[in-house]
Structures are given as structure tokens and as C-alpha cells.
Design a protein around this motif. Structure first.
Motif, short mmCIF file in Angstrom:
data_model
loop_
_atom_site.label_atom_id
_atom_site.label_comp_id
_atom_site.label_asym_id
_atom_site.label_seq_id
_atom_site.Cartn_x
_atom_site.Cartn_y
_atom_site.Cartn_z
N LYS A 1 0.63 -1.17 -0.06
CA LYS A 1 -0.05 0.00 -0.10
C LYS A 1 0.69 1.20 0.02
O LYS A 1 0.64 1.98 -0.86
N LEU B 1 2.65 1.77 -3.36
CA LEU B 1 1.47 2.38 -4.55
C LEU B 1 1.31 3.99 -4.16
O LEU B 1 1.10 4.63 -5.03
N LYS B 2 0.99 4.26 -2.74
CA LYS B 2 0.61 5.67 -2.38
C LYS B 2 1.77 6.48 -2.82
O LYS B 2 1.41 7.59 -3.16
N GLY C 1 1.46 7.92 -6.30
CA GLY C 1 0.32 8.87 -6.33
C GLY C 1 -0.94 8.05 -6.60
O GLY C 1 -2.03 8.80 -6.80
N TYR C 2 -1.11 6.76 -6.20
CA TYR C 2 -2.38 6.39 -6.14
C TYR C 2 -3.26 6.13 -5.12
O TYR C 2 -2.68 6.34 -3.84
N ASP C 3 -4.51 6.37 -5.23
CA ASP C 3 -5.44 6.06 -3.97
C ASP C 3 -5.46 4.48 -3.63
O ASP C 3 -5.82 3.82 -4.59
N VAL C 4 -5.07 4.10 -2.42
CA VAL C 4 -5.09 2.77 -2.15
C VAL C 4 -6.05 2.09 -0.92
O VAL C 4 -6.08 3.17 -0.15
N ILE D 1 -6.32 -0.49 -5.90
CA ILE D 1 -6.27 0.90 -6.07
C ILE D 1 -7.80 1.22 -6.42
O ILE D 1 -8.61 0.72 -7.13
N GLY D 2 -8.09 2.53 -5.85
CA GLY D 2 -9.41 2.99 -5.85
C GLY D 2 -10.12 3.53 -4.78
O GLY D 2 -9.23 3.59 -3.92
N LYS E 1 -13.14 4.72 -15.83
CA LYS E 1 -12.34 5.34 -15.20
C LYS E 1 -11.22 4.30 -14.66
O LYS E 1 -10.04 4.14 -14.96
N ALA F 1 -7.41 3.50 -15.86
CA ALA F 1 -6.31 3.37 -14.76
C ALA F 1 -5.56 2.08 -14.79
O ALA F 1 -4.38 2.11 -14.67
N LEU G 1 -1.53 1.24 -15.72
CA LEU G 1 -0.60 0.78 -14.55
C LEU G 1 0.80 0.41 -15.40
O LEU G 1 0.74 -0.34 -15.99
#
Length: 586
Positions: free
Chosen positions: A222, A225-226, A229-232, A245-246, A253, A257, A261
Motif C-alpha cells: 500500500k 503504491l501511495k 500517487g495512487y489512492d489505495v 487501487i481506487g 475510469k 487506470a 498501470l
């Protein structure tokens, strides 16, 4: 189905729809319908709310275009396949309209299963192949699609056709079902779907699955990935953690995305949440009584866990289904494989057992095991797990050629052909398990006894089941709860949490109807495809199918039914979960 009996099949609703078109003027009936207009009417008939995701750029659906909101909503929901241009102002054929209608009902997996396993021509062999299963489903389901819509399906959809299509979809919204049975040589495949689904609330991209206890590893991924720049988020079920992710408020969308990746993070786009819906899909393999399934573990194929499709294909099996519960790489509960006990009991939970002659038994699966060595009998603590202090455990080759997690203070002994062949302290051992025997591991007083036992001493394992019928069966799988027993719904507290029994989940059922064995998988956790079933709903399904015995097996993300190279069900995680073993038809 009578293909030419059009007037006989018309309900008052269909008559009203045709009269409405007639009143509006015969000149209008031949007017071709645009794609945007068709998808707007499909969504309206199925009561799918419009949802336009903020900031979503869709090149072929310009702002201000006719039926823009419906077309954008269809793209947001994934009714329109991503990656393809839709052009909502173009005319639509009957075939395309049927295709979009079936997708909007959430029946896409049924169509894909039909395409792979149960396709029939039904007069559609001349059609473009991607659309054939959608038309066949519409023709076979109840209520059946009006014949006017499948006659010359490659013609443009008219206003009259659109009205009839909408009327049919409104009827489907009130209740619809599809059933299909196919002879597979050694039995019969049954596929069932009923109800129209509801679109998910959001979508997520599942990146990786971890054991439920591997919280630190999940958190590490996590964080990685964060940092990009991803929402995790981390989600979980009873067995695993998922790093995802999401969420995304649009399927489109999420799809975009996923496409962007980095290769090391390739994931799977999944529905996440959604309103309660009446959609349900189940599939069943009904096996001839002369066919005896086998239990195959993953270890002979190089890993401690594998998807059942790999276990089956590597072994040359014709079909496979998941078995009982497990803790990451070891089964939980009694497991007897071809006459050898490979796992110890988990309480008095129920089990199923069978032999090569097609004799089956269902009942309490608890068993006691003893190690008889040198004229002395010792209770076996556990099988294929380290012993307690002062206790013995036994390792069989079912889960790998080497025992793992053995404490350094133990003594090991290799037994082959019923004799103790060698022994060594575990601190200096490679923990090798003989393929034609078993490994004995003792700690404390058991270690002292084993160290003093001479090589060549007879050693064997003895087992006694509480239910004596299981002593005669070659294979036993403990799971539970038992749903049906002796032809009646069966209720006994087997100590399962309400989150497992009273919440809708994917389910796997092993049953017997007095002659044939049933392997049933109920899909779940997808508001559009299949909501799943509570344990009571699974019991009612098994009883309604005429089963005399029915045992609940592991479910959730473990539920899987594989046949002839095809995964028949749709796992909630979007892919098969690797499992330590499978039941297979050789």
C-alpha cells in the motif's frame, strides 16, 4: 420454443406496445433507431439510474449529443465495452440492441459461459460470432425475447422493435430466468441464472492478495503504491487481504487506470459494493454414479497452492471443484486421500466420504490417529504440522517433499514399508518426507522415545473415525455445515460465525441425490452478476434440486468449478484463488 408462433406468444403488454406504435402512425415504424436512443430506452426499462462520472472524457459522445446522458451512463457502467467507439448517433441493429440489453441486465458472464461451453446454433450460426451467445440466451430465457426481434437480426432496429424490446425488458425486470443442461460425457453441466442485477456502486483494481495474517506485507505494498500517487485501500474477507487501487466511480475510469498501470502492478478491475439485487448465478456438475472423484493436492505440481484449473489440467483431469477450508497452504479439517489420513480433524464438523465403487457417506468427520511403534501406541498430535511439546506428529508427502516449520528441538524418523528406516535430530535434518511412507517428528518425551528406538522397528498409523462408516471410505473431506441429511433440511451447530452463515457469499456445495454426485457453485459478491447466498438460501437450493445429502464446502473467493479447460463460475476476486487441493474427475 416455437419460433413461428408469434401471435400466440403475445401477452397483453406486447399487444399494447404494438397498438401504440400503430396509433403513432405506420410511417414511423420503419424509422431506424440510433444507438444512443436504444441504450436510453434499455436503461429506462431496466430502471438503471443515469450516472455521469465527473471529468470523464468520452471522445465519441460529444456534449449536447442526443441521448448524451444515457450514452455516458452506459459507458460509466461498462454496458458499452471500453476501448471501442460507440458513436451514439449511428443507427443500431437488432443484434446490437439485444447484446446491449443482455449486458445491461448483468448477464455478461452467462453469455461468456454459453460461448465457451453451452453454445448452440438456434438458427444464429450466420451471425457475427461475438453476438451469438447473447441472442441464444435471449431466446432460451424466460420470458423469451419476442421473435420479431431475432428475425433478421442484422437489420436496423425500428421504433416498433424498440418498443417491443423495452416491453420485454420491463417484463424481465419483474422476473426472469435461464436454465441450461449439457451432457459432458461423464455427467451433466447445469447452468442457472435469474434476476436482473444492479450496477455496482464503485470499482476497484485488485493488485495483490495476501494471507489474512500478512498485514505488514499488505501495508508495505500500500505504501509503495501511495508513493506513486495512487489512492489505495486494503479490503478483506475471511481468508485473505486485498490491496487495491481506487475506488473509482466509473468502470471506464477504472479500466483506463488499469491500462496505464506499470507492468509490475498489473491488476484486475472488480465491482466494489452495490445495492441489494435479486441476481443469482449458479452452476452444477452432476456426475454419473460410476465415476469416483479423486483428491489431488498442488504439491506434485511444484507448489503448495495452485488454482484448481492448474491442478486439473496438469493432471489431465476432466473437471475440478474446490474442497474444504484451509489456512493458506494447509487444509483445515479431516482429509483422507486414497486411504491415507493427511490432515487431522477440526472438531466434530461434518464431512463427506466415498470409495471407488461410488458409495458415499455424510456425517461427523472427526477422527483419532495413533502412531504404533515398537509395540507402543502414541496419540498423534496433528498431521503435516509440528507437534506440541512431548508429542508426535506425522508428515505425509501430500503437501510437499519437505516438512516445514519443524522446531530444532525435535527428532525425526523416516518410515518406509512399515519400518523405521532412519532418524536424525531436526537441527541437522533436511526434513525429507519419503514419497512411499511418512516422516515421524517427536518433541520432549516423544523425542527421547524416538531417539531410543532401533532402526527396523515396525511403525504404522492407525485411525478410528467417530462415525464408523468413514473407516471404510478411501476419501474423506471435512467442511460443513451439513445442509441436507437423509433427504431433509439439517440443522446442527458446527460453530461457524454468523458472518459466514447469515451473510450472502459465494458457496460451494457437495451433494448426493441418492444416485449421482452434485458439485454446485453459487457465485456472489457482485450486485450485477450474482449476489450470493446465505447458508439457509444454499440449503433451500440444495433441497429444491432434490439432494438427499448436501455438505457446504469452502466458499467465498475459494469457490471454483472448472470443466474441460473453462472456469464455469466467476470468482469474486476476478481470478481463481490458489488452493492446497481440489476434487477432480480423473
Amino acid at each position: 420454443m416455437k419460433k413461428n408462433a408469434k401471435s400466440k406468444d403475445l401477452t397483453p403488454g406486447w399487444v399494447a406496445a404494438i397498438l401504440l406504435i400503430f396509433i403513432l402512425g405506420l410511417a414511423g415504424t420503419g424509422e431506424a433507431i440510433t444507438r444512443g436512443q436504444a441504450v436510453a430506452e434499455i436503461m429506462k426499462a431496466l430502471e438503471i439510474p443515469l450516472r455521469t462520472s465527473s471529468g470523464e472524457a468520452i471522445k465519441d459522445i460529444p456534449k449536447g449529443a442526443p441521448y448524451e446522458a444515457a450514452a455516458r451512463s452506459a459507458a460509466v457502467y461498462g454496458i458499452l465495452p471500453p476501448g471501442e467507439y460507440y458513436y451514439p448517433t449511428l443507427e443500431i441493429t437488432k443484434l446490437e440492441a439485444i447484446y446491449l440489453a443482455i449486458r445491461a441486465m448483468g448477464w455478461n458472464h452467462v453469455a461468456q459461459t454459453s460461448k465457451k461451453l453451452i453454445a448452440e446454433t438456434n438458427g444464429t450460426s450466420s451471425l457475427s460470432s461475438p453476438f451469438v451467445p447473447y441472442v441464444e440466451i435471449a431466446q432460451r430465457m424466460q420470458p423469451t425475447i419476442p421473435q420479431d426481434l431475432v428475425d433478421q437480426p442484422e437489420e436496423n432496429l425500428s421504433a416498433a422493435d424498440l418498443s417491443i424490446l423495452a416491453q420485454w425488458l420491463r417484463a424481465c425486470k419483474q422476473g426472469c430466468a435461464f436454465d441450461k443442461s449439457v451432457d459432458v460425457g461423464f455427467g451433466e453441466l447445469k447452468v442457472h441464472r435469474h434476476g436482473t442485477g444492479a450496477p455496482p456502486a464503485t470499482w476497484i483494481i485488485k493488485i495483490k492478495e495476501f494471507p489474512i495474517e500478512a498485514t505488514q506485507a499488505a501495508q508495505n505494498l500500500k505504501g509503495k503504491l501511495k508513493a506513486l500517487g495512487y489512492d489505495v485501500l486494503i479490503t478483506s474477507d475471511d481468508c485473505a487481504l486485498y490491496v487495491a487501487i481506487g475506488p473509482f466511480d466509473s468502470y471506464l475510469k477504472g479500466w483506463r487506470a488499469l491500462s496505464a498501470l506499470p507492468q509490475e502492478f498489473r491488476g484486475i478491475l472488480l465491482p466494489h459494493g452495490g445495492p441489494p439485487a435479486g441476481a443469482l448465478f449458479w452452476s452444477a456438475l452432476v456426475i454419473d454414479p460410476k465415476v469416483a472423484p479423486s483428491i489431488l493436492t498442488a504439491a506434485p505440481f511444484g507448489k503448495r497452492r495452485l488454482p484448481i484449473s492448474e491442478i486439473a489440467s496438469e493432471s489431465g483431469a476432466k473437471a475440478a471443484i474446490n474442497g474444504g477450508y484451509f489456512a493458506w497452504d494447509l487444509p483445515i479439517g479431516t482429509l483422507k486421500i486414497d486411504g491415507t489420513l493427511a490432515r487431522h480433524s477440526f472438531g466434530e464438523r461434518n464431512a463427506a466420504g466415498w470409495d471407488e465403487g461410488g458409495n458415499w457417506h455424510f456425517g461427523p468427520g472427526n477422527v483419532k490417529a495413533w502412531l504404533h511403534i515398537g509395540g507402543t501406541a502414541f496419540p498423534i498430535d496433528c498431521l503435516n504440522e509440528p507437534p506440541s511439546f512431548n508429542g508426535f506428529s506425522v508428515y505425509t508427502p501430500h503437501f510437499g517433499a519437505q516438512a516445514i516449520k519443524i522446531p530444532h528441538d525435535a527428532m525425526e524418523g523416516s518410515v518406509r514399508e512399515g519400518l523405521l528406516r532412519w532418524k536424525t535430530p531436526s537441527a541437522s535434518s533436511q526434513h525429507y518426507i519419503p514419497g512411499d511412507g511418512f516422516l515421524v517428528v517427536g518433541r520432549g518425551q516423544a523425542r527421547v522415545f524416538l531417539a531410543g528406538t532401533k532402526l527396523g522397528t515396525p511403525a504404522q498409523i492407525a485411525t478410528i473415525f467417530t462415525d464408523p462408516a468413514f473407516n471404510e471410505t478411501k476419501n474423506v473431506v471435512q467442511a460443513g455445515p451439513l445442509l441436507i441429511h437423509e433427504g431433509r433440511p439439517y440443522y446442527r451447530d458446527e460453530r461457524f460465525a454468523p458472518t459466514l452463515t447469515e451473510v450472502k457469499h459465494p458457496r460451494t456445495i457437495l451433494g448426493h441425490d441418492g444416485q449421482r454426485i452434485w458439485w454446485i457453485v453459487i457465485d456472489g459478491r457482485d450486485s450485477w452478476h450474482s449476489q450470493g447466498a446465505t447458508l439457509e438460501e444454499a440449503r433451500k437450493l440444495a433441497y429444491g434440486l432434490g439432494l438427499k445429502e448436501a455438505l457446504n464446502l469452502d466458499g467465498g473467493g475459494s469457490s471454483a468449478l472448472w470443466l474441460d479447460g473453462v472456469l464455469v463460475n466467476h470468482p469474486p476476486g476476478g481470478e481463481e484463488r490458489p488452493l492446497p487441493y481440489a476434487l477432480v474427475v480423473p
